[in-house]
Write a protein that holds these residues in place. Structure first.
Motif, PDB file in Angstrom:
ATOM      1  N   THR A  93       0.821  -1.212   0.000  1.00 55.28           N
ATOM      2  CA  THR A  93       0.000   0.000   0.000  1.00 55.28           C
ATOM      3  C   THR A  93       0.855   1.262   0.000  1.00 55.28           C
ATOM      4  OG1 THR A  93      -0.132   0.165   2.419  1.00 55.28           O
ATOM      5  CG2 THR A  93      -1.766  -1.228   1.312  1.00 55.28           C
ATOM      6  N   GLY A  94       2.176   1.102   0.013  1.00 58.12           N
ATOM      7  CA  GLY A  94       3.068   2.259   0.014  1.00 58.12           C
ATOM      8  C   GLY A  94       3.435   2.758   1.390  1.00 58.12           C
ATOM      9  N   HIS A  95       3.154   1.962   2.434  1.00 56.67           N
ATOM     10  CA  HIS A  95       3.467   2.353   3.805  1.00 56.67           C
ATOM     11  C   HIS A  95       4.596   1.487   4.356  1.00 56.67           C
ATOM     12  CE1 HIS A  95       0.016   5.123   4.345  1.00 56.67           C
ATOM     13  NE2 HIS A  95      -0.508   4.362   3.408  1.00 56.67           N
ATOM     14  N   ARG A  96       5.141   1.909   5.498  1.00 59.93           N
ATOM     15  CA  ARG A  96       6.315   1.245   6.060  1.00 59.93           C
ATOM     16  C   ARG A  96       5.926   0.415   7.292  1.00 59.93           C
ATOM     17  NH1 ARG A  96      10.002   2.681  10.071  1.00 59.93           N
ATOM     18  NH2 ARG A  96       8.875   4.661  10.328  1.00 59.93           N
ATOM     19  N   PRO A  97       6.034  -0.909   7.204  1.00 54.92           N
ATOM     20  CA  PRO A  97       5.763  -1.751   8.373  1.00 54.92           C
ATOM     21  C   PRO A  97       7.032  -1.944   9.208  1.00 54.92           C
ATOM     22  CG  PRO A  97       6.109  -3.146   6.475  1.00 54.92           C
ATOM     23  CD  PRO A  97       6.269  -1.723   5.996  1.00 54.92           C
ATOM     24  N   THR A  98       6.879  -1.948  10.503  1.00 50.18           N
ATOM     25  CA  THR A  98       7.984  -2.274  11.405  1.00 50.18           C
ATOM     26  C   THR A  98       7.464  -3.198  12.497  1.00 50.18           C
ATOM     27  OG1 THR A  98       7.548  -0.256  12.693  1.00 50.18           O
ATOM     28  CG2 THR A  98       9.302  -0.150  11.034  1.00 50.18           C
ATOM     29  N   LEU A  99       8.379  -3.925  13.111  1.00 50.18           N
ATOM     30  CA  LEU A  99       8.033  -4.799  14.226  1.00 50.18           C
ATOM     31  C   LEU A  99       8.504  -4.105  15.493  1.00 50.18           C
ATOM     32  CD1 LEU A  99       6.753  -7.559  14.750  1.00 50.18           C
ATOM     33  CD2 LEU A  99       9.036  -8.575  14.600  1.00 50.18           C
ATOM     34  N   GLN A 100       7.572  -3.522  16.234  1.00 48.33           N
ATOM     35  CA  GLN A 100       7.936  -2.726  17.404  1.00 48.33           C
ATOM     36  C   GLN A 100       8.300  -3.580  18.605  1.00 48.33           C
ATOM     37  OE1 GLN A 100       5.077   0.322  18.425  1.00 48.33           O
ATOM     38  NE2 GLN A 100       6.053   1.757  17.018  1.00 48.33           N
ATOM     39  N   ASP A 101       7.715  -4.759  18.683  1.00 50.05           N
ATOM     40  CA  ASP A 101       7.986  -5.631  19.827  1.00 50.05           C
ATOM     41  C   ASP A 101       7.696  -7.056  19.401  1.00 50.05           C
ATOM     42  OD1 ASP A 101       8.700  -6.345  22.408  1.00 50.05           O
ATOM     43  OD2 ASP A 101       6.652  -6.173  23.170  1.00 50.05           O
ATOM     44  N   ALA A 102       8.459  -8.000  19.930  1.00 49.36           N
ATOM     45  CA  ALA A 102       8.236  -9.410  19.596  1.00 49.36           C
ATOM     46  C   ALA A 102       8.831 -10.289  20.677  1.00 49.36           C
ATOM     47  CB  ALA A 102       8.859  -9.750  18.243  1.00 49.36           C
ATOM     48  N   SER A 103       8.165 -11.408  20.950  1.00 53.54           N
ATOM     49  CA  SER A 103       8.683 -12.373  21.913  1.00 53.54           C
ATOM     50  C   SER A 103       8.228 -13.768  21.520  1.00 53.54           C
ATOM     51  CB  SER A 103       8.212 -12.047  23.333  1.00 53.54           C
ATOM     52  OG  SER A 103       6.799 -12.185  23.435  1.00 53.54           O
ATOM     53  N   PHE A 132       3.015  -5.076  15.334  1.00 49.14           N
ATOM     54  CA  PHE A 132       3.357  -4.421  14.080  1.00 49.14           C
ATOM     55  C   PHE A 132       2.915  -2.965  14.117  1.00 49.14           C
ATOM     56  CE2 PHE A 132       3.422  -8.840  12.884  1.00 49.14           C
ATOM     57  CZ  PHE A 132       4.408  -8.930  11.918  1.00 49.14           C
ATOM     58  N   ALA A 133       3.756  -2.103  13.547  1.00 51.33           N
ATOM     59  CA  ALA A 133       3.424  -0.685  13.415  1.00 51.33           C
ATOM     60  C   ALA A 133       3.392  -0.314  11.937  1.00 51.33           C
ATOM     61  CB  ALA A 133       4.440   0.177  14.149  1.00 51.33           C
ATOM     62  N   VAL A 134       2.602   0.691  11.632  1.00 49.62           N
ATOM     63  CA  VAL A 134       2.543   1.239  10.275  1.00 49.62           C
ATOM     64  C   VAL A 134       3.018   2.679  10.339  1.00 49.62           C
ATOM     65  CG1 VAL A 134       1.055   1.839   8.336  1.00 49.62           C
ATOM     66  CG2 VAL A 134       0.638  -0.270   9.616  1.00 49.62           C
ATOM     67  N   ASP A 135       4.111   2.973   9.649  1.00 50.54           N
ATOM     68  CA  ASP A 135       4.700   4.314   9.666  1.00 50.54           C
ATOM     69  C   ASP A 135       4.940   4.783  11.100  1.00 50.54           C
ATOM     70  OD1 ASP A 135       4.541   4.319   6.889  1.00 50.54           O
ATOM     71  OD2 ASP A 135       2.564   5.281   6.887  1.00 50.54           O
ATOM     72  N   GLY A 136       5.359   3.841  11.961  1.00 56.09           N
ATOM     73  CA  GLY A 136       5.684   4.164  13.342  1.00 56.09           C
ATOM     74  C   GLY A 136       4.533   4.143  14.314  1.00 56.09           C
ATOM     75  N   VAL A 137       3.314   3.903  13.856  1.00 57.57           N
ATOM     76  CA  VAL A 137       2.129   3.896  14.740  1.00 57.57           C
ATOM     77  C   VAL A 137       1.710   2.454  15.002  1.00 57.57           C
ATOM     78  CG1 VAL A 137      -0.263   4.635  15.007  1.00 57.57           C
ATOM     79  CG2 VAL A 137       1.367   6.094  13.776  1.00 57.57           C
ATOM     80  N   PRO A 138       1.610   2.018  16.279  1.00 61.39           N
ATOM     81  CA  PRO A 138       1.163   0.652  16.566  1.00 61.39           C
ATOM     82  C   PRO A 138      -0.165   0.363  15.889  1.00 61.39           C
ATOM     83  CG  PRO A 138       1.922   1.730  18.571  1.00 61.39           C
ATOM     84  CD  PRO A 138       1.859   2.798  17.508  1.00 61.39           C
TER      85      PRO A 138
END
Length: 251
Positions: A93-103, A132-138
């Motif tokens: 969709t043109g957005h940036r996914p990041t993994l903010q926390d994982a265990s 998961f966060a999208v453009d830095g937002v959880p």
């Protein structure tokens, strides 16, 4: 009953017109008593109509805070009709996914998960928690359970601590059996204390939770999970069509 439905419809239309003419995106609405006075209806009617407007996405209601006109800021549309990595769906969709926390940890298998995986309730399983966060937002909190072993193979899901490895990709590699089908059941919920901590929303914030089961060849259940989504960040889209072609290994 018909008269009551007509009254509700009239109140619905008048309140929606009021919101559209006097309030901007993100603004807080007056309390139920003031709205009832303006519309000349009961507070119970206002409460019911506000619930309908919240379900339609016109307003957002947060317990203890108030009712707000829905913010028109862009939400990311994510399809849940196929077995593609969430990471890739967001990226598409043109957005940036990041993994903010994982265990990754060993846990006792919940009863609903045990039924799906064919295990005894309380049996040891892997629990994988990812935020998961999208453009830095959880945006999405995912908690998956999967067996310690599958078809004689020990499973080690520690690679899922990185966004570079998705659950579908991991299972295809670890079991030799790609996820061919995913069944998803959606439920509207209000944020509890744990969801508040994970997703950064107020208690009572409207969310959508999805129970997901992934199946491999022959209908073997490979994992059972719960996805909790902030619908002010992500929108869930389901596409329906003809019989699907066999899904390739997700990625």
């Amino acid at each position: 009953m018909a008269r009551r439905e007509t009254a509700l419809q009239a109140a619905h239309g008048r309140l929606r017109q009021l919101i559209g003419s006097e309030f901007r995106s993100g603004e807080k609405l007056p309390n139920e008593r003031d709205l009832a006075d303006r519309l000349e209806v009961s507070r119970a009617t206002v409460r019911e109509v506000l619930g309908q407007l919240a379900a339609e996405g016109v307003v957002t209601r947060t317990w203890g805070i108030g009712t707000f006109v829905h913010d028109d800021a862009e939400r990311v549309p994510v399809s849940i009709g196929d077995v593609t990595a969430l990471r890739d769906r967001i990226t598409a969709t043109g957005h940036r996914p990041t993994l903010q926390d994982a265990s990754v940890s060993r846990a006792k298998c919940p009863a609903d998960c045990a039924r799906v995986l064919g295990l005894e309730p309380g049996s040891p399983v892997w629990r994988v928690d990812r935020l998961f966060a999208v453009d830095g937002v959880p945006a999405a909190w995912i908690r998956d359970h999967l067996p310690l072993r599958f078809d004689g193979r020990d499973l080690d899901p520690s690679g899922l601590l990185s966004i570079d490895l998705d659950m579908f990709e991991f299972l295809a590699s670890a079991t030799g059996m790609p996820v061919r089908r995913a069944e998803i059941e959606l439920t509207a919920v209000l944020a509890d204390d744990e969801a508040t901590e994970r997703l950064g929303v107020a208690v009572g914030h409207p969310l959508v939770t999805a129970t997901q089961v992934g199946y491999g060849t022959g209908g073997a259940a490979l994992f059972h999970g719960h996805i909790t989504v902030r619908t002010d960040v992500l929108t869930l889209r389901i596409s329906r069509g003809g019989a699907p072609e066999p899904a390739p290994p997700a990625g």
